[in-house]
Write a protein that holds these residues in place. Structure first.
Motif, PDB file in Angstrom:
ATOM      1  N   ALA A   1      13.839   0.249 -17.890  1.00 45.53           N
ATOM      2  CA  ALA A   1      12.539   0.723 -17.390  1.00 45.53           C
ATOM      3  C   ALA A   1      11.757  -0.443 -16.803  1.00 45.53           C
ATOM      4  CB  ALA A   1      11.742   1.392 -18.505  1.00 45.53           C
ATOM      5  N   ARG A   2      11.813  -1.595 -17.453  1.00 48.74           N
ATOM      6  CA  ARG A   2      11.126  -2.788 -16.926  1.00 48.74           C
ATOM      7  C   ARG A   2      11.755  -3.210 -15.603  1.00 48.74           C
ATOM      8  NH1 ARG A   2      11.740  -6.647 -21.005  1.00 48.74           N
ATOM      9  NH2 ARG A   2      13.543  -7.487 -19.932  1.00 48.74           N
ATOM     10  N   ASP A   3      13.094  -3.214 -15.530  1.00 48.14           N
ATOM     11  CA  ASP A   3      13.783  -3.610 -14.300  1.00 48.14           C
ATOM     12  C   ASP A   3      13.509  -2.639 -13.155  1.00 48.14           C
ATOM     13  OD1 ASP A   3      14.775  -5.786 -15.639  1.00 48.14           O
ATOM     14  OD2 ASP A   3      16.779  -4.931 -15.950  1.00 48.14           O
ATOM     15  N   LEU A   4      13.262  -1.358 -13.494  1.00 47.66           N
ATOM     16  CA  LEU A   4      12.925  -0.364 -12.477  1.00 47.66           C
ATOM     17  C   LEU A   4      11.468  -0.492 -12.011  1.00 47.66           C
ATOM     18  CD1 LEU A   4      14.658   2.815 -13.948  1.00 47.66           C
ATOM     19  CD2 LEU A   4      15.333   1.555 -11.889  1.00 47.66           C
TER      20      LEU A   4
ATOM     21  N   PRO B   1       0.838  -1.194   0.000  1.00 45.71           N
ATOM     22  CA  PRO B   1       0.000   0.000   0.000  1.00 45.71           C
ATOM     23  C   PRO B   1       0.875   1.247   0.000  1.00 45.71           C
ATOM     24  CG  PRO B   1      -0.346  -1.344   1.985  1.00 45.71           C
ATOM     25  CD  PRO B   1       0.704  -2.007   1.151  1.00 45.71           C
ATOM     26  N   GLY B   2       0.498   2.194  -0.815  1.00 46.80           N
ATOM     27  CA  GLY B   2       1.237   3.454  -0.869  1.00 46.80           C
ATOM     28  C   GLY B   2       2.576   3.352  -1.584  1.00 46.80           C
ATOM     29  N   ALA B   3       2.829   2.219  -2.251  1.00 49.11           N
ATOM     30  CA  ALA B   3       4.096   2.077  -2.971  1.00 49.11           C
ATOM     31  C   ALA B   3       4.170   3.149  -4.060  1.00 49.11           C
ATOM     32  CB  ALA B   3       4.196   0.690  -3.595  1.00 49.11           C
ATOM     33  N   PRO B   4       5.355   3.752  -4.252  1.00 47.56           N
ATOM     34  CA  PRO B   4       5.458   4.807  -5.263  1.00 47.56           C
ATOM     35  C   PRO B   4       5.225   4.253  -6.662  1.00 47.56           C
ATOM     36  CG  PRO B   4       7.628   4.212  -4.441  1.00 47.56           C
ATOM     37  CD  PRO B   4       6.616   3.462  -3.626  1.00 47.56           C
ATOM     38  N   ARG B   5       4.603   5.056  -7.475  1.00 46.85           N
ATOM     39  CA  ARG B   5       4.390   4.699  -8.874  1.00 46.85           C
ATOM     40  C   ARG B   5       5.410   5.471  -9.689  1.00 46.85           C
ATOM     41  NH1 ARG B   5      -1.328   6.380  -9.608  1.00 46.85           N
ATOM     42  NH2 ARG B   5      -0.941   5.830 -11.759  1.00 46.85           N
ATOM     43  N   THR B   6       5.901   4.834 -10.730  1.00 47.10           N
ATOM     44  CA  THR B   6       6.978   5.424 -11.513  1.00 47.10           C
ATOM     45  C   THR B   6       6.607   5.493 -12.988  1.00 47.10           C
ATOM     46  OG1 THR B   6       8.601   4.484  -9.985  1.00 47.10           O
ATOM     47  CG2 THR B   6       9.430   5.239 -12.113  1.00 47.10           C
ATOM     48  N   LEU B   7       6.879   6.639 -13.583  1.00 48.24           N
ATOM     49  CA  LEU B   7       6.729   6.847 -15.014  1.00 48.24           C
ATOM     50  C   LEU B   7       8.128   7.030 -15.586  1.00 48.24           C
ATOM     51  CD1 LEU B   7       4.943   7.478 -17.531  1.00 48.24           C
ATOM     52  CD2 LEU B   7       5.104   9.878 -16.847  1.00 48.24           C
ATOM     53  N   ALA B   8       8.405   6.362 -16.694  1.00 50.07           N
ATOM     54  CA  ALA B   8       9.703   6.521 -17.353  1.00 50.07           C
ATOM     55  C   ALA B   8       9.491   7.172 -18.711  1.00 50.07           C
ATOM     56  CB  ALA B   8      10.380   5.172 -17.525  1.00 50.07           C
TER      57      ALA B   8
ATOM     58  N   LEU C   1       4.317  11.086  -8.542  1.00 41.74           N
ATOM     59  CA  LEU C   1       4.890   9.959  -9.272  1.00 41.74           C
ATOM     60  C   LEU C   1       6.402  10.113  -9.296  1.00 41.74           C
ATOM     61  CD1 LEU C   1       2.582  10.041 -12.437  1.00 41.74           C
ATOM     62  CD2 LEU C   1       2.501   8.347 -10.612  1.00 41.74           C
ATOM     63  N   ASP C   2       7.106   8.999  -9.174  1.00 44.20           N
ATOM     64  CA  ASP C   2       8.539   9.030  -9.424  1.00 44.20           C
ATOM     65  C   ASP C   2       8.714   9.125 -10.929  1.00 44.20           C
ATOM     66  OD1 ASP C   2       9.136   8.794  -6.730  1.00 44.20           O
ATOM     67  OD2 ASP C   2       9.366   6.620  -6.814  1.00 44.20           O
ATOM     68  N   PHE C   3       9.801   9.751 -11.373  1.00 48.92           N
ATOM     69  CA  PHE C   3      10.011   9.963 -12.801  1.00 48.92           C
ATOM     70  C   PHE C   3      11.440   9.589 -13.161  1.00 48.92           C
ATOM     71  CE2 PHE C   3      10.670  13.158 -16.385  1.00 48.92           C
ATOM     72  CZ  PHE C   3       9.979  12.398 -17.326  1.00 48.92           C
ATOM     73  N   ALA C   4      11.584   8.736 -14.167  1.00 46.53           N
ATOM     74  CA  ALA C   4      12.907   8.335 -14.653  1.00 46.53           C
ATOM     75  C   ALA C   4      13.026   8.754 -16.112  1.00 46.53           C
ATOM     76  CB  ALA C   4      13.077   6.826 -14.531  1.00 46.53           C
TER      77      ALA C   4
END
Length: 188
Positions: A127-130, A72-79, A106-109
């Protein structure tokens, strides 16, 4: 040809994507995977270990391997995968995406292919590994796509192409030139 453990891992990742709405879904047993891929149990364990290390599965001795429930509350990431950062347009695009991600927690890579198809494939794998939840992709070549792009399609990875549309791949696209992208969409 990819190493056998990679083939097993790719197959399991497809199962994880297909059943991601079913946390706790039981994956095929080590024995079933060994038979399916004509592989040793050690090779199967390597693939499963890699997925466990990435936090995608949970292995329980004597019970099997299961899709991990998201915290719950895990960060979501957009690359965002870009060819380079050399133009003012690209810098503005990255700045806009950074602002959007910041406003939406959102985290951003940002990953660069440096105009190299091999590095483009590597960036997609990164991106998949992240464990990115989505990928904005500005491909290098309008008319072709790589095996990694096909894998994104097969895995139903959330992807949006930026300023490109590749015929045959069912990904949405956004464009700074709506006339051009509409023309190509209708023409194809």
């Amino acid at each position: 040809m990819a190493k056998l453990y990679r083939q097993i891992q790719d197959y399991l990742e497809e199962q994880i994507v297909r059943h991601r709405d079913q946390p706790g879904f039981k994956l095929p047993s080590e024995q079933a995977l060994a038979i399916k891929f004509k592989a040793s149990r050690v090779t199967v364990r390597t693939a499963l270990g890699n997925l466990e290390e990435r936090g995608l599965i949970v292995r329980m001795q004597g019970k099997g391997s299961f899709i991990r429930e998201p915290s719950p509350g895990a960060p979501r990431t957009l690359a965002f995968l870009a060819p380079d950062a050399g133009s003012a347009y690209m810098r503005e695009l990255i700045r806009g995406m950074t602002d959007f991600c910041s406003r939406n927690e959102l985290d951003f890579a940002v990953l660069f292919s440096c105009l190299n198809p091999g590095l483009e494939d590597k960036a997609i794998r990164t991106a998949r590994d992240l464990k990115c939840d989505g990928l904005m992709l500005m491909p290098l070549d309008f008319g072709s796509y790589s095996d990694e792009m096909l894998r994104l399609s097969l895995r139903k990875t959330p992807v949006v192409f930026v300023d490109w549309r590749l015929p045959g791949l069912d990904f949405p696209c956004v464009s700074s030139d709506p006339f051009d992208i509409t023309y190509h969409a209708v023409r194809d």
